[in-house]
Design an enzyme around this catalytic site. Structure first.
Site, PDB file in Angstrom:
ATOM      1  N   ASN A   1       0.875  -1.168   0.000  1.00 22.28           N
ATOM      2  CA  ASN A   1       0.000   0.000   0.000  1.00 22.28           C
ATOM      3  C   ASN A   1       0.916   1.223   0.000  1.00 22.28           C
ATOM      4  O   ASN A   1       1.481   1.588   1.020  1.00 22.28           O
ATOM      5  CB  ASN A   1      -0.874  -0.047   1.261  1.00 22.28           C
ATOM      6  CG  ASN A   1      -1.815   1.136   1.356  1.00 22.28           C
ATOM      7  OD1 ASN A   1      -1.774   2.051   0.532  1.00 22.28           O
ATOM      8  ND2 ASN A   1      -2.650   1.128   2.374  1.00 22.28           N
TER       9      ASN A   1
ATOM     10  N   ARG B   1      -2.542  -1.974  -3.487  1.00 22.24           N
ATOM     11  CA  ARG B   1      -3.763  -1.216  -3.217  1.00 22.24           C
ATOM     12  C   ARG B   1      -3.725   0.089  -4.016  1.00 22.24           C
ATOM     13  O   ARG B   1      -2.735   0.815  -3.963  1.00 22.24           O
ATOM     14  CB  ARG B   1      -3.854  -0.882  -1.735  1.00 22.24           C
ATOM     15  CG  ARG B   1      -5.065  -0.045  -1.452  1.00 22.24           C
ATOM     16  CD  ARG B   1      -5.010   0.620  -0.125  1.00 22.24           C
ATOM     17  NE  ARG B   1      -6.185   1.468   0.014  1.00 22.24           N
ATOM     18  CZ  ARG B   1      -6.215   2.549   0.756  1.00 22.24           C
ATOM     19  NH1 ARG B   1      -5.144   2.925   1.427  1.00 22.24           N
ATOM     20  NH2 ARG B   1      -7.307   3.274   0.843  1.00 22.24           N
TER      21      ARG B   1
END
Ligand code: AMP
Length: 407
Positions: A7, A91
């Protein structure tokens, strides 16, 4: 098979390495302050002490190199060689108008991510840097991108169109996108499981209440409506974001305070919400403590937050034609029994009855409604990383890339 989930934020990278055979986390950590003098890497291998060290990280490439080196380090690593990592899931905050599912990364996908940078100027460039850094350092490892917006793509036009001239939807894709989709998807599935109902039949109101916060109405596994909009600024007031208000306030404040576009954007994103109203903090804990000590602005900030949550629960209950469950998740939803109590104490009208003791003692996945409550109330810790790892496995596996599922 081992899958790395990344992420990438503008100055940070969070990571988790999963062993998919049992969906266990082998290691997790984050890199902070990328591009600054005091970059830090925090790493925790399963069952071992957390470690922190300073590493020079001028950019995302060096940050990801530091993460990969840590994962294979003979002392605190968890794999012998990078080839053990068979796929990477990224992500991505904004998938724009064209991504309605997670997809395998290729040149076309990266080109589309670049095209839509304007929609998420703070988030998507970092994700692209993360993809490129992985590609350079693990050239043959397949990558999958999982979008915060994708779950919401099934919303009907009546819920995603705004009342501005239609040509701006056509020209610039101005519409409600919705965010936190991976979290809403996860808790929606868990709620159906906890109800013992097929996911395709469950009506769920998911309340993701963290520093960023959104509600989502899920009807049979499809999003009917959600509170965030074109950007994550819309909907509920949040830690520092203003949430919904009369758009005329933007123009008025710009004039009164002599702000340019950058200035008003900063005010509404960084200086508003719980912080702006209470003057105490963006974090609900000190705001709650101040409210309990009698600070009137802190009390009011909490009241506004709770009212807005109720506003959306009411709207979604009607839109869904009833609900089987209401779910609380993310930092505040999982941990603040006070906010849950304040919200649920006004839900008797829709047949949701809180079990106060269960609410006070909630830990992990818990039912916090009374046994005869028509609408169940759940606390479900979110797990976006696991959803990303599962999607990555499914896509890499389904594409028949010659990988053994349980490698
Ligand atoms: P998140 O963005 O999901 O990490 O959530 C951050 C928010 O969760 C902050 O407002 C925190 O104050 C809140 N939070 C985290 N832990 C707790 C806790 N134990 N009790 C109350 N609020 C918490």
């Amino acid at each position: 098979m081992k899958i790395l989930v990344l992420n990438c934020g503008s100055s940070s990278v969070k990571y988790q390495l999963f062993r998919m055979a049992d969906e266990s986390i082998l290691a997790k950590g984050f890199v902070d302050q990328i591009g600054m003098d005091n970059s830090v890497l925090e790493h925790q291998a399963a069952g071992r002490e957390k470690i922190n060290f300073k590493v020079e990280m001028p950019d995302h490439f060096s940050a990801i190199r530091a993460v990969l080196e840590t994962l294979i380090d003979p002392n605190y690593g968890v794999v012998r060689d990078l080839w053990e990592i068979r796929a990477v899931g990224h992500r991505i905050v904004h998938g724009g108008p064209n991504f309605s599912n997670s997809v395998l990364v290729d040149d076309k996908v990266v080109a589309e991510l670049r095209r839509i940078i304007e929609l998420a100027p703070l988030h998507n460039p970092a994700a692209i840097m993360g993809i490129e850094a992985c590609h350079k350092q693990m050239p043959n490892v397949p990558m999958v991108v999982v979008f915060d917006t994708a779950f919401h793509r099934g919303m009907p036009p009546r819920n995603y169109l705004y009342g501005v001239p239609y040509k701006y939807y056509e020209k610039y894709s101005v519409r409600r996108y919705g965010f936190h989709g991976t979290s809403h998807r996860y808790v929606g599935m868990r709620a159906a499981d906890m109800l013992g109902k097929p996911y395709e039949e469950a009506k769920t109101i998911s309340c993701h209440l963290g520093n960023g916060a959104s509600l989502c109405a899920i009807d049979g596994g499809r999003v009917l409506d959600t509170s965030m909009g074109f950007t994550p600024l819309a909907g509920l007031l949040m830690g520092t974001r203003c949430g919904d208000m009369d758009p005329a306030v933007v123009y008025y404040l710009m004039k009164k305070e002599n702000l340019d576009a950058e200035g008003i954007n900063n005010l509404l994103n960084k200086q508003s919400g719980l912080l702006g109203l209470s003057g105490v903090s963006n974090d609900i804990r000190p705001v709650t403590a101040a409210a309990l000590a009698g600070n009137p602005r802190a009390m009011m900030a909490i009241s506004v937050f709770v009212r807005q949550i109720l506003h959306y629960i009411g709207a979604y209950y009607l839109e869904l034609g009833g609900a089987d469950s209401i779910v609380f998740t993310a930092g505040i939803g999982e941990n603040s029994s006070l906010i849950r109590k304040k919200v649920c104490s006004q839900l008797a009208v829709i047949g949701a009855a809180l079990d106060e003791e269960a609410n006070l003692n909630a830990c992990g996945e818990t039912v916090i409604s009374l046994p005869d409550s028509k609408v169940k109330i759940f606390v479900i810790p979110t797990n976006e990383e696991l959803v990303i790892a599962r999607d990555t496995l499914e896509i890499v596996y389904e594409k028949n890339m010659g990988l053994d599922r349980f490698f």
